[in-house]
Scaffold this active site. Structure first.
Site, PDB file in Angstrom:
ATOM      1  N   TYR A 261       0.798  -1.226   0.000  1.00 46.62           N
ATOM      2  CA  TYR A 261       0.000   0.000   0.000  1.00 46.62           C
ATOM      3  C   TYR A 261       0.830   1.275   0.000  1.00 46.62           C
ATOM      4  CZ  TYR A 261      -4.151  -2.677   1.431  1.00 46.62           C
ATOM      5  OH  TYR A 261      -5.194  -3.554   1.496  1.00 46.62           O
ATOM      6  N   GLY A 300     -11.157  -0.100  -2.364  1.00 46.56           N
ATOM      7  CA  GLY A 300      -9.989   0.571  -1.790  1.00 46.56           C
ATOM      8  C   GLY A 300      -8.765  -0.315  -1.745  1.00 46.56           C
ATOM      9  N   ASP A 301      -8.812  -1.418  -2.477  1.00 46.67           N
ATOM     10  CA  ASP A 301      -7.787  -2.432  -2.286  1.00 46.67           C
ATOM     11  C   ASP A 301      -6.941  -2.705  -3.534  1.00 46.67           C
ATOM     12  OD1 ASP A 301      -6.849  -3.800  -0.137  1.00 46.67           O
ATOM     13  OD2 ASP A 301      -7.905  -5.662  -0.619  1.00 46.67           O
ATOM     14  N   ALA A 302      -6.906  -1.755  -4.492  1.00 46.72           N
ATOM     15  CA  ALA A 302      -6.156  -2.001  -5.727  1.00 46.72           C
ATOM     16  C   ALA A 302      -4.673  -1.650  -5.525  1.00 46.72           C
ATOM     17  CB  ALA A 302      -6.759  -1.222  -6.889  1.00 46.72           C
TER      18      ALA A 302
END
Ligand code: ADP
Ligand code: MG
Length: 415
Positions: A261, A300-302
């Site tokens: 992230y 929100g996890d790409a």
């Protein structure tokens, strides 16, 4: 000191040797034949002959203390799946060399890692380390081996007449089955719905299905919630029993899974796709569409591990089909951000076409080649999604939350 050595190969060609020492140190050395072969299969973009500084990178062994080098570390499961496997093997959860030795026959992509007979280990591999003794990997045989990266509980399975079976040691699974979560409600129908919506606006996805849990055979003992469906997605790194190589962007950028992230932005990924893909223009247009779709779907996890390159011709990278798109905001309270920076922002509710324009500029991509693709996504989303949602199986409360999300988006992207 004792050392175990793995032989790593790709499409039948020797790549090199990974030596695992008793104290956790591990050393990967490329073979001469791999280094010298300029039409070698691509292990990672960083080993492609056209990649900057590639010779220097291959010349020196890759040494690490506990974890494996990121190229290899990223092949291993994280989270609940890693816990499950290391518990069954009775090894420490951080013992990545042991995990790779054990799982090396069914890794994501096409790399194969096999424990070597001590007498076959070439002398030059161990010569620099003085008094070491090669020993055979002490293999615990468990049924139902598989290695899939990622955090969610998932299994690689084969399908026959609508039933899915955990692949045994010699057969490669060609479906990924993600079982429902005990922590979050209705994830499989969420992922299925989001993937279908993405497909409707032009995102390239593999075949996806919802499968009754009663159709899954030979699962290991795991906790399941009171839900009936699992999410199934066809593996694009398997083709009729053959392996197709791929790698995720944590591997491309030489980052560890825990850096997924916070160690890169969408400009960097875009620049790499545009410059190195076998069809840079088509792939960057597809990438830009997916960036927008993730915003529209409140995913929100790409992060780095949810983007991959695939090497269908064994050498040339292309952007892989999309995976792991779901509406994460329904599980994460007050979620307001996507995973990586785009035009210096992560904010769902202020991001606009201007940010995409700035993204294209700093990634060196002509804006006119992107803009019409984003317009096309918006046209299709506005005209197709509201009706499509009625038919798709997402949990009704989650559908309402997704529609609320749409109202809050910048007017460029409002649906
Ligand atoms: N259809 C597919 N074909 C091949 N590999 C896949 C596919 N879908 C996912 N993967 C691989 O499996 C990993 C985990 O899957 P993903 O859907 O991202 O699950 P998670 O929710 O655990 O992150 C991905 O990072 C990717 O490497
Ligand atoms: Mg993922």
């Amino acid at each position: 000191m004792k050392v175990t050595v793995l032989k790593l190969s790709l499409h039948g060609q020797l790549v090199g040797y990974l030596a695992g020492f008793q104290n956790g140190k591990n050393v990967f050395s490329f073979s001469e034949e791999f280094k010298e072969n300029l039409s070698r299969p691509t292990l990672s973009l960083i080993t492609h002959p056209a990649f900057p500084y590639v010779e220097k990178l291959l010349a020196e062994p890759w040494v690490r203390k506990q974890r494996l080098y990121p190229t290899l570390s990223n092949l291993l499961p994280e989270g609940a799946l890693r816990e499950l496997i290391t518990q069954r093997l009775k090894v420490h959860i951080d013992n990545e060399f042991h995990l790779l030795s054990y799982l090396g026959n069914d890794l994501p992509g096409a790399l194969i890692a096999e424990p070597m007979e001590p007498e076959l280990v070439p002398d030059y591999i161990l010569a620099p380390y003085g008094k070491v003794k090669a020993v055979l990997f002490d293999k615990v045989q468990l049924n139902n081996k598989f290695s899939l990266a990622g955090v969610q509980m998932k299994f690689s399975m084969t399908e026959k007449d609508g039933r899915y079976n955990l692949s045994d040691n010699n057969i490669l699974g060609d479906w990924i089955i993600k079982t429902p979560s005990t922590k979050h409600r209705d994830v499989p129908v969420n992922e299925y719905t989001a993937m279908r919506l993405a497909q409707l606006v032009g995102v390239n996805i593999p075949e996806v299905k919802l499968v009754q849990l009663s159709k899954l055979d030979n699962l290991p003992p795991i906790n399941l919630p009171d839900e009936e469906l699992a999410f199934a997605i066809k593996r694009f790194d398997r083709d009729d029993g053959r392996r197709v190589h791929m790698e995720d962007f944590a591997q491309v950028l030489v980052k560890y899974p825990h850096e997924k992230y916070n160690s890169a932005n969408y400009e960097q990924i875009g620049r790499i796709i545009y410059r190195f893909s076998g069809n840079g223009l088509v792939d960057i247009q597809q990438f830009s569409k997916r960036l927008l779709v993730n915003i529209l779907l409140a995913n929100g996890d790409a992060h780095l591990k949810n983007w991959s390159l695939i090497y269908a011709d064994k050498i040339t990278p292309r952007l892989s089909p999309a995976y792991d798109i779901l509406t994460t905001s329904v599980y994460i309270e007050e979620e307001k951000q996507f995973a990586l920076n785009l035009g210096k922002t992560k904010d769902w509710y202020s991001v606009s076409l201007a940010h995409f324009q700035s993204w294209a500029k700093s990634a060196g991509i002509p804006w006119r080649t992107i803009q019409s693709h984003l317009d096309d996504v918006m046209d299709k989303a506005r005209s197709l999604w509201p009706n499509a949602m009625k038919e798709l199986p997402m949990n009704e409360a989650h559908k309402l939350q997704l529609k609320e999300h749409w109202k809050l988006l910048h007017k460029d992207f409002r649906i």
